[in-house]
Design a protein around this motif. Structure first.
Motif, PDB file in Angstrom:
ATOM      1  N   GLN A  15       0.840  -1.191   0.000  1.00  0.00           N
ATOM      2  CA  GLN A  15       0.000   0.000   0.000  1.00  0.00           C
ATOM      3  C   GLN A  15       0.883   1.252   0.000  1.00  0.00           C
ATOM      4  O   GLN A  15       1.067   1.893   1.043  1.00  0.00           O
ATOM      5  CB  GLN A  15      -0.914   0.004   1.223  1.00  0.00           C
ATOM      6  N   PRO A  16       1.441   1.618  -1.157  1.00  0.00           N
ATOM      7  CA  PRO A  16       2.310   2.795  -1.199  1.00  0.00           C
ATOM      8  C   PRO A  16       1.630   4.066  -0.698  1.00  0.00           C
ATOM      9  O   PRO A  16       2.252   4.884  -0.018  1.00  0.00           O
ATOM     10  CB  PRO A  16       2.682   2.901  -2.686  1.00  0.00           C
ATOM     11  N   GLY A  17       0.352   4.226  -1.017  1.00  0.00           N
ATOM     12  CA  GLY A  17      -0.348   5.427  -0.580  1.00  0.00           C
ATOM     13  C   GLY A  17      -0.509   5.511   0.918  1.00  0.00           C
ATOM     14  O   GLY A  17      -0.560   6.609   1.492  1.00  0.00           O
ATOM     15  N   ALA A  18      -0.572   4.359   1.584  1.00  0.00           N
ATOM     16  CA  ALA A  18      -0.676   4.310   3.047  1.00  0.00           C
ATOM     17  C   ALA A  18       0.682   4.098   3.702  1.00  0.00           C
ATOM     18  O   ALA A  18       0.774   3.994   4.922  1.00  0.00           O
ATOM     19  CB  ALA A  18      -1.617   3.193   3.468  1.00  0.00           C
ATOM     20  N   HIS A  19       1.732   4.008   2.882  1.00  0.00           N
ATOM     21  CA  HIS A  19       3.109   3.851   3.356  1.00  0.00           C
ATOM     22  C   HIS A  19       3.287   2.551   4.140  1.00  0.00           C
ATOM     23  O   HIS A  19       3.982   2.522   5.164  1.00  0.00           O
ATOM     24  CB  HIS A  19       3.530   5.058   4.209  1.00  0.00           C
ATOM     25  N   LEU A  20       2.687   1.460   3.663  1.00  0.00           N
ATOM     26  CA  LEU A  20       2.736   0.186   4.363  1.00  0.00           C
ATOM     27  C   LEU A  20       3.432  -0.892   3.546  1.00  0.00           C
ATOM     28  O   LEU A  20       3.045  -1.178   2.411  1.00  0.00           O
ATOM     29  CB  LEU A  20       1.322  -0.287   4.703  1.00  0.00           C
ATOM     30  N   PHE A  21       4.468  -1.476   4.151  1.00  0.00           N
ATOM     31  CA  PHE A  21       5.069  -2.702   3.634  1.00  0.00           C
ATOM     32  C   PHE A  21       4.386  -3.889   4.306  1.00  0.00           C
ATOM     33  O   PHE A  21       4.176  -3.875   5.528  1.00  0.00           O
ATOM     34  CB  PHE A  21       6.562  -2.773   3.951  1.00  0.00           C
ATOM     35  N   GLU A  22       4.056  -4.911   3.526  1.00  0.00           N
ATOM     36  CA  GLU A  22       3.625  -6.185   4.087  1.00  0.00           C
ATOM     37  C   GLU A  22       4.838  -7.103   4.122  1.00  0.00           C
ATOM     38  O   GLU A  22       5.523  -7.283   3.109  1.00  0.00           O
ATOM     39  CB  GLU A  22       2.519  -6.812   3.240  1.00  0.00           C
ATOM     40  N   VAL A  23       5.093  -7.686   5.286  1.00  0.00           N
ATOM     41  CA  VAL A  23       6.279  -8.509   5.472  1.00  0.00           C
ATOM     42  C   VAL A  23       5.864  -9.848   6.085  1.00  0.00           C
ATOM     43  O   VAL A  23       4.934  -9.908   6.896  1.00  0.00           O
ATOM     44  CB  VAL A  23       7.303  -7.816   6.400  1.00  0.00           C
ATOM     45  N   SER A  24       6.540 -10.899   5.682  1.00  0.00           N
ATOM     46  CA  SER A  24       6.346 -12.194   6.328  1.00  0.00           C
ATOM     47  C   SER A  24       7.700 -12.821   6.623  1.00  0.00           C
ATOM     48  O   SER A  24       8.695 -12.554   5.929  1.00  0.00           O
ATOM     49  CB  SER A  24       5.515 -13.133   5.457  1.00  0.00           C
ATOM     50  N   CYS A  25       7.733 -13.630   7.659  1.00  0.00           N
ATOM     51  CA  CYS A  25       8.940 -14.360   8.058  1.00  0.00           C
ATOM     52  C   CYS A  25       8.529 -15.802   8.318  1.00  0.00           C
ATOM     53  O   CYS A  25       7.639 -16.055   9.142  1.00  0.00           O
ATOM     54  CB  CYS A  25       9.551 -13.733   9.307  1.00  0.00           C
ATOM     55  N   THR A  26       9.171 -16.734   7.624  1.00  0.00           N
ATOM     56  CA  THR A  26       8.790 -18.147   7.710  1.00  0.00           C
ATOM     57  C   THR A  26       9.946 -18.982   8.237  1.00  0.00           C
ATOM     58  O   THR A  26      11.074 -18.896   7.723  1.00  0.00           O
ATOM     59  CB  THR A  26       8.347 -18.664   6.330  1.00  0.00           C
ATOM     60  N   VAL A  27       9.663 -19.831   9.249  1.00  0.00           N
ATOM     61  CA  VAL A  27      10.643 -20.727   9.850  1.00  0.00           C
ATOM     62  C   VAL A  27      10.094 -22.146   9.747  1.00  0.00           C
ATOM     63  O   VAL A  27       8.994 -22.422  10.237  1.00  0.00           O
ATOM     64  CB  VAL A  27      10.877 -20.374  11.334  1.00  0.00           C
ATOM     65  N   ARG A  28      10.860 -23.029   9.120  1.00  0.00           N
ATOM     66  CA  ARG A  28      10.352 -24.388   8.875  1.00  0.00           C
ATOM     67  C   ARG A  28      10.613 -25.344  10.031  1.00  0.00           C
ATOM     68  O   ARG A  28      10.069 -26.454  10.050  1.00  0.00           O
ATOM     69  CB  ARG A  28      10.957 -24.940   7.582  1.00  0.00           C
ATOM     70  N   ASP A  29      11.435 -24.950  11.000  1.00  0.00           N
ATOM     71  CA  ASP A  29      11.661 -25.794  12.172  1.00  0.00           C
ATOM     72  C   ASP A  29      11.689 -24.904  13.420  1.00  0.00           C
ATOM     73  O   ASP A  29      12.712 -24.761  14.067  1.00  0.00           O
ATOM     74  CB  ASP A  29      12.965 -26.588  12.049  1.00  0.00           C
ATOM     75  N   PRO A  30      10.560 -24.296  13.769  1.00  0.00           N
ATOM     76  CA  PRO A  30      10.549 -23.369  14.900  1.00  0.00           C
ATOM     77  C   PRO A  30      10.861 -24.069  16.219  1.00  0.00           C
ATOM     78  O   PRO A  30      10.713 -25.299  16.354  1.00  0.00           O
ATOM     79  CB  PRO A  30       9.114 -22.830  14.890  1.00  0.00           C
ATOM     80  N   ASP A  31      11.296 -23.282  17.176  1.00  0.00           N
ATOM     81  CA  ASP A  31      11.572 -23.784  18.518  1.00  0.00           C
ATOM     82  C   ASP A  31      10.281 -24.371  19.105  1.00  0.00           C
ATOM     83  O   ASP A  31       9.286 -23.657  19.264  1.00  0.00           O
ATOM     84  CB  ASP A  31      12.060 -22.633  19.393  1.00  0.00           C
ATOM     85  N   PRO A  32      10.254 -25.670  19.441  1.00  0.00           N
ATOM     86  CA  PRO A  32       9.012 -26.272  19.956  1.00  0.00           C
ATOM     87  C   PRO A  32       8.583 -25.688  21.298  1.00  0.00           C
ATOM     88  O   PRO A  32       7.414 -25.810  21.683  1.00  0.00           O
ATOM     89  CB  PRO A  32       9.367 -27.757  20.077  1.00  0.00           C
ATOM     90  N   GLN A  33       9.513 -25.036  22.010  1.00  0.00           N
ATOM     91  CA  GLN A  33       9.166 -24.422  23.292  1.00  0.00           C
ATOM     92  C   GLN A  33       8.509 -23.047  23.126  1.00  0.00           C
ATOM     93  O   GLN A  33       8.066 -22.453  24.107  1.00  0.00           O
ATOM     94  CB  GLN A  33      10.436 -24.261  24.151  1.00  0.00           C
ATOM     95  N   GLY A  34       8.441 -22.597  21.871  1.00  0.00           N
ATOM     96  CA  GLY A  34       7.873 -21.281  21.605  1.00  0.00           C
ATOM     97  C   GLY A  34       8.888 -20.383  20.937  1.00  0.00           C
ATOM     98  O   GLY A  34       9.802 -19.877  21.603  1.00  0.00           O
ATOM     99  N   GLN A  35       8.775 -20.202  19.620  1.00  0.00           N
ATOM    100  CA  GLN A  35       9.765 -19.453  18.854  1.00  0.00           C
ATOM    101  C   GLN A  35       9.660 -17.954  19.179  1.00  0.00           C
ATOM    102  O   GLN A  35       8.587 -17.362  19.157  1.00  0.00           O
ATOM    103  CB  GLN A  35       9.572 -19.657  17.360  1.00  0.00           C
ATOM    104  N   ILE A  36      10.818 -17.337  19.462  1.00  0.00           N
ATOM    105  CA  ILE A  36      10.885 -15.901  19.761  1.00  0.00           C
ATOM    106  C   ILE A  36      11.397 -15.153  18.537  1.00  0.00           C
ATOM    107  O   ILE A  36      12.334 -15.603  17.852  1.00  0.00           O
ATOM    108  CB  ILE A  36      11.789 -15.633  20.975  1.00  0.00           C
ATOM    109  N   PHE A  37      10.782 -14.024  18.257  1.00  0.00           N
ATOM    110  CA  PHE A  37      11.173 -13.136  17.164  1.00  0.00           C
ATOM    111  C   PHE A  37      11.477 -11.755  17.761  1.00  0.00           C
ATOM    112  O   PHE A  37      10.784 -11.308  18.673  1.00  0.00           O
ATOM    113  CB  PHE A  37      10.046 -12.988  16.137  1.00  0.00           C
ATOM    114  N   ARG A  38      12.502 -11.078  17.208  1.00  0.00           N
ATOM    115  CA  ARG A  38      12.868  -9.758  17.727  1.00  0.00           C
ATOM    116  C   ARG A  38      13.209  -8.814  16.564  1.00  0.00           C
ATOM    117  O   ARG A  38      13.836  -9.236  15.588  1.00  0.00           O
ATOM    118  CB  ARG A  38      14.094  -9.841  18.641  1.00  0.00           C
ATOM    119  N   LEU A  39      12.830  -7.558  16.711  1.00  0.00           N
ATOM    120  CA  LEU A  39      13.247  -6.528  15.754  1.00  0.00           C
ATOM    121  C   LEU A  39      14.312  -5.667  16.410  1.00  0.00           C
ATOM    122  O   LEU A  39      14.177  -5.305  17.593  1.00  0.00           O
ATOM    123  CB  LEU A  39      12.056  -5.660  15.339  1.00  0.00           C
TER     124      LEU A  39
END
Length: 607
Positions: A15-39
């Motif tokens: 949405q260039p007019g709204a200045h929005l990037f759509e982003v996705s992040c895919t992990v095929r073997d996430p941590d079974p205890q609960g995958q953590i993501f950080r920016l």
């Protein structure tokens, strides 16, 4: 052993007019205890906590295509719910991108730009894995001619792999590499040049009338000189200058194989611009100096790093007292590279150097804060300057550059031209840049000691340590005299002064931006933010102020009426003489053979 699956990213300027990037992040073997993501909370090269996560508008998780619970842990971290079985975990989120700077992300219908630190979540425990990123074209016929510029590697052999300057899949060896390659997209202008056997691209986004051929030739000379300084081959096989052209703007941020730049269109060269025997326009020299500065960082900061930055912890401040060397030394070499490569004349270089000296002398903060302290406090002081900054801090960029100058001149003079700061930089490159071993807090002193050798090295190492930890002014007049350069200092102006700096961008309003220590305004009680209305009963304006002061004498007492907030105040102050802080540097009319030899070694060919 089978290769670990890559972390896969997708980013779309949806949405260039709204200045929005759509982003996705895919992990095929996430941590079974609960995958953590950080920016990341900050971006390397800009030492301030930026809180990039505040621009994430929405965020959701899916496991094997089905909605999956995810909780926010803190300001920039999320944890997905534990998984009892193996599956593919994907995060989908929107990033608001309306920061027209070199640090974050910007998107509208004319172009898109992003740094990875602003848009790509790191996957805890997986940051050492290869990354794939699919950069998608915005939908609609208006964007069919958009191109992509980045130093990210093409993901050859992968389905949907991008072609040069195209949308599609790119790759990075790990998360650190992924976020160190900014991306520009749009209908930009593209130029090329070869330097030291490496292709360099110039990308200009925004309206301009730039003479790309001239810019490319000047940058080629600067880049080749820098490569020769450290030794070929350069540490990258491709480099790109990503430049956003605006009406008024200035900024740069270094990356391992590129730089993000912001410049005023008037600072770019144009067809028919004076050159050759003529001096270059000031704005163009400023832009070339910026490009030179960021390119020098390819070695100094991106690869020769403080130990505190190896590795970076992008979740919090990383403290070092060495920015005077990593930014200050780079600030010394940026303009020096212009003269040593023959792009500008020695006289032009001395004018640029004189401005740096003058800028340092104008701030009383240099007597209160050392450059080592300024480096350590960059996070809270240098990058968060307020109205009192000139009275309280010193720039590790500017004074650091002058310390580099003083050190270079002493190495050259003390060794009769056999040693210089160039040798220190080469030693740091070999010992730290090529090995990846961070520079210890005393590592610069050790390098000077080794390069100088004998009695010179230890003496200069002690001088350098005392200088960076102290607040004394540098003996530049004496040092420059030994290289056939005359140093003159005179009052910064011709009229009596109030001891203030005016705010800009307020039309004819006389608003005080800074009240300098020890000046008449401070003694009378005036403060930053006050709006001056009248001097001795006559209306003041930004245009009339200098003329009114010119009709008075040093020592005259004047009456000032001003608004502080909505209250009318009256002040009486005594006008002072302008501070002696305007420095000029000239090649000496006469110099002996030994002095001329030193000067040629420092500046290259001179009269």
């Amino acid at each position: 052993m089978p290769a670990l699956p890559a972390v896969e990213y997708r980013i779309c300027p949806a949405q260039p007019g709204a200045h929005l990037f759509e982003v996705s992040c895919t992990v095929r073997d996430p941590d079974p205890q609960g995958q953590i993501f950080r920016l990341p909370a900050w971006i390397p090269g800009s030492y301030m906590i930026r809180e990039f996560a505040r621009h994430i508008v929405t965020l959701r998780a899916e496991l094997d295509g089905e909605p999956w619970p995810i909780d926010k842990l803190d300001k920039h971290s999320w944890r997905a719910a534990p998984t009892a079985v193996k599956g593919t975990l994907s995060l989908h989120y929107e990033v608001y991108a309306w920061d027209l700077s070199v640090r974050a992300a910007h998107l509208d219908d004319s172009h898109g730009f992003f740094n990875g630190t602003s848009v790509f979540l790191a996957v805890d425990g997986r940051t050492d894995r290869p990354c794939l990123v699919d950069i998608e074209r915005p939908s609609g016929t208006a964007y069919r001619d958009w191109k992509v510029a980045t130093a990210l590697a093409l993901a050859r052999g992968v389905r949907g792999a991008a072609r040069p300057y195209g949308f599609g899949v790119y790759r990075a060896a790990d998360y650190d590499e992924l976020i160190d390659h900014p991306v520009e997209m749009g209908n930009f202008t593209l130029g090329h040049f070869e330097a030291a056997g490496v292709t360099h691209d110039i990308v200009l986004s925004g309206r301009h009338d730039c003479d790309l051929e001239r810019l490319g030739e000047d940058l080629r000379r600067v880049c080749e000189w820098q490569v020769a300084l450290f030794g070929a081959p350069p540490p990258m096989d491709y480099y790109v200058f990503l430049t956003m052209v605006v009406g008024e703007g200035y900024g740069g941020l270094e990356h391992r194989a590129s730089t993000a730049l912001l410049c005023s269109r008037a600072d770019l060269p144009w067809k028919g611009m004076a050159g050759g025997a003529e001096t270059l326009p000031e704005g163009y020299k400023t832009f070339l100096g910026l490009c030179s500065h960021e390119y020098f960082h390819t070695w100094n900061v991106k690869r020769i790093k403080p130990a505190a930055f190896t590795p970076y912890d992008l979740s919090e401040e990383n403290y070092t007292r060495l920015l005077w060397a990593f930014e200050g030394f780079t600030s010394y070499y940026d303009d020096l590279a212009l003269v040593r490569s023959g792009v500008i004349k020695p006289e032009e270089y001395l004018e640029l150097l004189a401005k740096t000296v003058s800028n340092v002398l104008r701030g009383s903060g240099r007597g209160k804060q050392s450059v080592a302290e300024s480096s350590f406090d960059a996070w809270t002081k240098f990058y968060r300057q307020d109205e009192n900054a000139p009275n309280a801090i010193v720039s590790y960029y500017a004074k650091g550059a002058l310390i580099a100058l003083a050190l270079d001149l002493q190495l050259r003079a003390g060794s009769e031209g056999r040693k210089s700061l160039d040798d220190v930089m080469r030693l740091l490159w070999q010992a730290h840049g090529q090995s990846g071993i961070g520079v210890a807090e005393d590592g610069i002193f050790a390098a000077v000691r080794e390069v100088g050798g004998g009695t010179l090295g230890p003496r200069l190492a002690r001088w350098l340590e005392k200088t960076v930890e102290g607040t004394e002014d540098l003996p530049l007049a004496r040092l420059l005299k030994g290289f056939g350069v005359d140093y003159h200092v005179e009052p910064a102006g011709k009229t009596p002064e109030l001891g203030v700096k005016l705010a800009t961008g307020n039309g004819d309003e006389v608003r005080l931006a800074t009240v300098y220590d020890g000046g008449p305004a401070q003694a009378a009680g005036l403060s930053a933010g006050d709006v001056l209305l009248a001097l001795d009963g006559l209306k003041l304006s930004a245009k009339s102020m200098d003329a009114m002061l010119a009709r008075r004498q040093v020592g005259d007492e004047v009456e000032i009426h001003a608004f502080r907030r909505d209250e009318l105040r009256q002040f009486r102050l005594t006008l002072a003489a302008p501070e002696a802080s305007k420095v000029s540097l000239k090649l000496a009319a006469r110099a002996g053979a030994a002095v001329l030899k030193l000067r040629r070694g420092w500046l290259g060919s001179t009269k």
